[in-house]
Write a protein that holds these residues in place. Sequence first.
Motif, PDB file in Angstrom:
ATOM      1  N   ASN A  70       0.689  -1.150   0.063  1.00 20.37           N
ATOM      2  CA  ASN A  70      -0.075  -0.163  -0.041  1.00 20.37           C
ATOM      3  C   ASN A  70       1.015   1.469  -0.028  1.00 20.37           C
ATOM      4  OD1 ASN A  70      -2.313  -1.414  -0.357  1.00 20.37           O
ATOM      5  ND2 ASN A  70      -2.886  -1.287   1.676  1.00 20.37           N
ATOM      6  N   GLY A  71       0.249   2.353   0.176  1.00 21.43           N
ATOM      7  CA  GLY A  71       0.914   3.648   0.034  1.00 21.43           C
ATOM      8  C   GLY A  71      -0.038   4.407  -1.086  1.00 21.43           C
ATOM      9  N   ASN A  72       0.233   5.829  -1.170  1.00 21.54           N
ATOM     10  CA  ASN A  72      -0.350   6.329  -2.217  1.00 21.54           C
ATOM     11  C   ASN A  72      -1.817   6.402  -2.416  1.00 21.54           C
ATOM     12  OD1 ASN A  72       2.364   4.749  -3.066  1.00 21.54           O
ATOM     13  ND2 ASN A  72       2.470   6.403  -4.284  1.00 21.54           N
ATOM     14  N   GLY A  73      -2.169   6.655  -1.182  1.00 14.00           N
ATOM     15  CA  GLY A  73      -3.817   6.514  -0.913  1.00 14.00           C
ATOM     16  C   GLY A  73      -4.748   7.777  -1.423  1.00 14.00           C
ATOM     17  N   LEU A  74      -3.941   8.938  -1.678  1.00 14.73           N
ATOM     18  CA  LEU A  74      -4.685  10.214  -1.789  1.00 14.73           C
ATOM     19  C   LEU A  74      -5.299  10.239  -3.148  1.00 14.73           C
ATOM     20  CD1 LEU A  74      -5.021  12.557  -0.098  1.00 14.73           C
ATOM     21  CD2 LEU A  74      -2.911  13.646  -1.093  1.00 14.73           C
ATOM     22  N   TYR A  75      -4.863   9.655  -4.178  1.00 15.04           N
ATOM     23  CA  TYR A  75      -5.336   9.847  -5.446  1.00 15.04           C
ATOM     24  C   TYR A  75      -6.035   8.361  -6.187  1.00 15.04           C
ATOM     25  CZ  TYR A  75      -3.757  14.535  -5.171  1.00 15.04           C
ATOM     26  OH  TYR A  75      -3.488  15.927  -4.783  1.00 15.04           O
ATOM     27  N   ARG A  76      -6.455   7.693  -5.394  1.00 18.36           N
ATOM     28  CA  ARG A  76      -6.894   6.519  -5.802  1.00 18.36           C
ATOM     29  C   ARG A  76      -8.340   6.665  -6.469  1.00 18.36           C
ATOM     30  NH1 ARG A  76      -4.270   1.027  -3.709  1.00 18.36           N
ATOM     31  NH2 ARG A  76      -2.416   2.087  -2.603  1.00 18.36           N
ATOM     32  N   LEU A  77      -8.676   5.739  -7.330  1.00 20.26           N
ATOM     33  CA  LEU A  77      -9.804   5.965  -8.037  1.00 20.26           C
ATOM     34  C   LEU A  77     -10.923   5.178  -7.312  1.00 20.26           C
ATOM     35  CD1 LEU A  77      -8.486   5.768 -11.798  1.00 20.26           C
ATOM     36  CD2 LEU A  77      -9.615   7.967 -10.520  1.00 20.26           C
ATOM     37  N   PRO A  78     -12.180   5.432  -7.701  1.00 22.84           N
ATOM     38  CA  PRO A  78     -13.224   4.515  -7.264  1.00 22.84           C
ATOM     39  C   PRO A  78     -12.982   3.042  -7.622  1.00 22.84           C
ATOM     40  CG  PRO A  78     -14.308   6.762  -7.993  1.00 22.84           C
ATOM     41  CD  PRO A  78     -12.755   6.564  -8.491  1.00 22.84           C
ATOM     42  N   GLY A  79     -13.434   2.422  -6.875  1.00 27.25           N
ATOM     43  CA  GLY A  79     -13.220   0.872  -6.702  1.00 27.25           C
ATOM     44  C   GLY A  79     -12.295   0.488  -6.110  1.00 27.25           C
ATOM     45  N   ASP A  80     -11.176   1.161  -5.562  1.00 24.41           N
ATOM     46  CA  ASP A  80     -10.185   0.809  -4.817  1.00 24.41           C
ATOM     47  C   ASP A  80     -10.475   1.058  -3.239  1.00 24.41           C
ATOM     48  OD1 ASP A  80      -7.736   0.520  -3.486  1.00 24.41           O
ATOM     49  OD2 ASP A  80      -6.414   0.988  -5.101  1.00 24.41           O
ATOM     50  N   VAL A  81     -10.529   0.425  -2.446  1.00 23.42           N
ATOM     51  CA  VAL A  81     -10.966   0.892  -1.070  1.00 23.42           C
ATOM     52  C   VAL A  81      -9.750   1.531  -0.479  1.00 23.42           C
ATOM     53  CG1 VAL A  81     -13.019  -0.286  -0.779  1.00 23.42           C
ATOM     54  CG2 VAL A  81     -10.821  -1.196  -0.109  1.00 23.42           C
TER      55      VAL A  81
END
Length: 308
Positions: A154-165
Amino acid sequence: MDANGHVQPYIINKNMGKPMADFAPELPKKNADGVPIVEPTDEQKYMFDADGWLLIPNVLSEGEVEEMREWVKRLHFDPESLPDHERTILAGPTQRLIDHPVVMGMLNEFTANPALSSQECYGFSLGTCGYWYRTAPNRRTEGLKEARAFKPHNGNGLYRLPGDVHFYNSFPGKSFCPHMRVVWELNPVKYKQGGTLLVSGSHKAVYTAPDEIQDPDSDVWTTYECEPGSLLFFAEATTHSAHPWTNEENDRIAVPTLYNQVDGGFAEALKPDEKLLESMPPLRRTLFRDRYVANNVVGADFKRLWRV
Ligand SMILES: [Fe+2]
């Protein structure tokens, strides 16, 4: 502005961009045992949001730690001494950990959906809960599990697209953590001898992690040490890894939990044994309700905060 003089963050829902009504009164003020919920301090909120993790030392008293550690040992070494439905962290003294006032305070801030919260109902749900019993290699005897391997993710949580929780949202004055890990350490944790490894700030990172991340001794990693009864929060969106337990003075005895949105989330809804569920106070039971929005709040109208 709330009672403490804090300006409410600007949060919208279905009313075409208008800010939500004041939602502070919707968040439970007491846990299922009637104990007042402990709101995080400004410093705790800031540090969790900035680092993606937070350790709160010495939350449990010595007596609580002792009682809970004995329960975990019994689950691990002598589960047959308990009826089937009680062979779980959700029974016995550790049941109190799942809606401990300090945990509920942090979750009210970072994970709750205020529209699905009321004084009778938590605004998030419990996804998983269990225990870790780890032993250093040279102390291991039969029946003791292998130490967990180093495995960064994980990491890089700020700009994940819908569908990735595995996301982490931040706006001025408010952050949202839909996938919150909470670990109760019931035995001492020594520095770099088996506590969870974390990369501070990586939940908001936008670059790909460097190769050094594959080295557990790299300065990229940080970790903690603590006394028994301490409490670790981390966003699953923060890069983290297990670390083999090498502490020869004591085993790791920890209770890890995962909280998810009550209107979505990663883990399937946790459904304890019916008998056990019925024995819990009503508010605690709301941690196990199904995950959806419409009418999924006890004692309130789910649309009340965004009426036009
Ligand atoms: Fe993880």
